[in-house]
Design a protein around this motif. Structure first.
Motif, mmCIF file in Angstrom:
data_model
loop_
_atom_site.group_PDB
_atom_site.id
_atom_site.type_symbol
_atom_site.label_atom_id
_atom_site.label_comp_id
_atom_site.label_asym_id
_atom_site.label_seq_id
_atom_site.Cartn_x
_atom_site.Cartn_y
_atom_site.Cartn_z
ATOM 1 N N GLU A 26 0.824 -1.205 0.000
ATOM 2 C CA GLU A 26 0.000 0.000 0.000
ATOM 3 C C GLU A 26 0.865 1.266 0.000
ATOM 4 N N ALA A 27 2.011 1.229 0.651
ATOM 5 C CA ALA A 27 2.894 2.394 0.715
ATOM 6 C C ALA A 27 3.686 2.608 -0.576
ATOM 7 N N HIS A 28 3.771 1.573 -1.403
ATOM 8 C CA HIS A 28 4.549 1.639 -2.639
ATOM 9 C C HIS A 28 4.093 2.813 -3.502
ATOM 10 N N PRO A 29 4.936 3.633 -4.069
ATOM 11 C CA PRO A 29 6.364 3.411 -4.286
ATOM 12 C C PRO A 29 7.258 3.898 -3.154
ATOM 13 N N ASN A 30 6.666 4.352 -2.044
ATOM 14 C CA ASN A 30 7.462 4.762 -0.898
ATOM 15 C C ASN A 30 7.795 3.563 -0.031
ATOM 16 N N GLU A 31 8.803 3.711 0.807
ATOM 17 C CA GLU A 31 9.137 2.671 1.763
ATOM 18 C C GLU A 31 8.089 2.636 2.867
ATOM 19 N N TYR A 32 7.996 1.486 3.510
ATOM 20 C CA TYR A 32 7.150 1.300 4.689
ATOM 21 C C TYR A 32 8.078 0.972 5.849
ATOM 22 N N MET A 33 7.718 1.397 7.059
ATOM 23 C CA MET A 33 8.544 1.077 8.220
ATOM 24 C C MET A 33 7.664 0.865 9.442
ATOM 25 N N GLY A 34 8.022 -0.118 10.251
ATOM 26 C CA GLY A 34 7.327 -0.379 11.500
ATOM 27 C C GLY A 34 8.238 -1.101 12.472
ATOM 28 N N MET A 35 7.767 -1.248 13.691
ATOM 29 C CA MET A 35 8.478 -2.014 14.719
ATOM 30 C C MET A 35 7.768 -3.350 14.886
ATOM 31 N N LEU A 36 8.489 -4.343 15.364
ATOM 32 C CA LEU A 36 7.916 -5.674 15.584
ATOM 33 C C LEU A 36 7.799 -5.942 17.077
ATOM 34 N N ARG A 37 6.614 -6.290 17.512
ATOM 35 C CA ARG A 37 6.361 -6.633 18.913
ATOM 36 C C ARG A 37 6.620 -8.121 19.116
ATOM 37 N N GLY A 38 7.286 -8.432 20.201
ATOM 38 C CA GLY A 38 7.541 -9.822 20.553
ATOM 39 C C GLY A 38 6.611 -10.290 21.654
ATOM 40 N N GLU A 39 6.211 -11.548 21.574
ATOM 41 C CA GLU A 39 5.320 -12.162 22.566
ATOM 42 C C GLU A 39 5.946 -13.471 23.023
ATOM 43 N N GLU A 40 5.884 -13.738 24.312
ATOM 44 C CA GLU A 40 6.380 -15.011 24.823
ATOM 45 C C GLU A 40 5.663 -16.155 24.112
ATOM 46 N N HIS A 87 10.873 -3.050 7.415
ATOM 47 C CA HIS A 87 10.675 -1.984 6.442
ATOM 48 C C HIS A 87 10.774 -2.561 5.045
ATOM 49 N N SER A 88 10.297 -1.767 4.100
ATOM 50 C CA SER A 88 10.259 -2.248 2.724
ATOM 51 C C SER A 88 11.329 -1.573 1.875
ATOM 52 N N HIS A 89 11.687 -2.270 0.822
ATOM 53 C CA HIS A 89 12.527 -1.735 -0.238
ATOM 54 C C HIS A 89 11.705 -1.817 -1.527
ATOM 55 N N PRO A 90 11.117 -0.695 -1.944
ATOM 56 C CA PRO A 90 10.290 -0.706 -3.154
ATOM 57 C C PRO A 90 11.024 -1.183 -4.403
ATOM 58 N N ASN A 91 12.351 -1.114 -4.404
ATOM 59 C CA ASN A 91 13.122 -1.582 -5.561
ATOM 60 C C ASN A 91 13.275 -3.100 -5.572
ATOM 61 N N GLY A 92 12.791 -3.779 -4.517
ATOM 62 C CA GLY A 92 12.831 -5.233 -4.462
ATOM 63 C C GLY A 92 14.121 -5.830 -3.933
ATOM 64 N N VAL A 93 15.124 -5.020 -3.655
ATOM 65 C CA VAL A 93 16.413 -5.526 -3.165
ATOM 66 C C VAL A 93 16.263 -5.957 -1.708
ATOM 67 N N LEU A 94 16.566 -7.210 -1.443
ATOM 68 C CA LEU A 94 16.414 -7.762 -0.093
ATOM 69 C C LEU A 94 17.754 -7.827 0.635
ATOM 70 N N ARG A 95 18.497 -6.738 0.562
ATOM 71 C CA ARG A 95 19.761 -6.607 1.290
ATOM 72 C C ARG A 95 19.726 -5.280 2.034
ATOM 73 N N PRO A 96 20.295 -5.244 3.237
ATOM 74 C CA PRO A 96 20.302 -3.977 3.984
ATOM 75 C C PRO A 96 21.310 -2.989 3.408
ATOM 76 N N SER A 97 20.907 -1.731 3.388
ATOM 77 C CA SER A 97 21.811 -0.656 2.988
ATOM 78 C C SER A 97 22.705 -0.312 4.180
ATOM 79 N N ALA A 98 23.673 0.554 3.974
ATOM 80 C CA ALA A 98 24.522 1.022 5.075
ATOM 81 C C ALA A 98 23.658 1.730 6.128
ATOM 82 N N ALA A 99 22.669 2.512 5.680
ATOM 83 C CA ALA A 99 21.775 3.198 6.616
ATOM 84 C C ALA A 99 20.957 2.188 7.418
#
Length: 163
Positions: A26-40, A87-99
């Motif tokens: 839904e955010a495409h072509p922009n990136e999406y970002m969120g935090m992940l909650r952990g549950e026991e 977070h998403s990478h709209p370009n499809g690259v599944l590698r982390p950037s330096a940032a």
């Protein structure tokens, strides 16, 4: 001692992954970002010790564009169960950037999802930015009650009834 009995991340709930994939699309072509909650895991009916990434937390004030997403740490939900980021990478690259890598030390696991946002279009990474396997688990996060009282409690309070 960490927040959880075991800091081992066992996997991500299918519902959390589905939410993140849909939000990223839904955010495409922009990136999406969120935090992940952990549950026991035990709270989700699993017999293992560890944490399941159970929910995506939306961070208010997140600014996005086609090549980055950021939020001010002050806007991060005050949720001690935060265990990762996504977070998403709209370009499809599944590698982390330096940032991306510069933010990875804050939590246990980080997920990047990429266009076209299908079930196979994501990768999890550890704190060092190394790819890790993260199983998708068919678990239902526990329902949280926003209010811890009922209408009956309110009526009793108004009448002055004692419990």
């Amino acid at each position: 001692m960490g927040l959880f009995r075991s800091s081992e991340i066992l996997g991500i709930a299918d519902s959390a992954l589905e939410f993140a994939l849909a939000a990223s699309e839904e955010a495409h072509p922009n990136e999406y970002m969120g935090m992940l909650r952990g549950e026991e895991a035990s709270n989700l009916g699993l017999a293992e010790d560890g944490t399941v990434l159970s929910e995506v937390l939306v961070v208010p004030g997140t600014k996005t564009n086609p090549v980055s997403a950021e939020f001010k740490p002050i806007n991060t939900p005050n949720d001690l169960s935060a265990a990762g980021s996504i977070h998403s990478h709209p370009n499809g690259v599944l590698r982390p950037s330096a940032a991306d890598r510069s933010t990875f030390s804050r939590n246990h696991v980080h997920i990047i999802v990429g266009a076209p946002y299908g079930r196979e279009d994501w990768q999890a990474f550890d704190r060092d930015g190394e790819p890790i396997d993260l199983p998708v688990l068919d678990v239902d996060p526990p329902e949280e009650e926003f209010f811890d009282f009922t209408q009956e409690d309110i009526d009793n309070e108004l009448r002055g009834d004692e419990e």
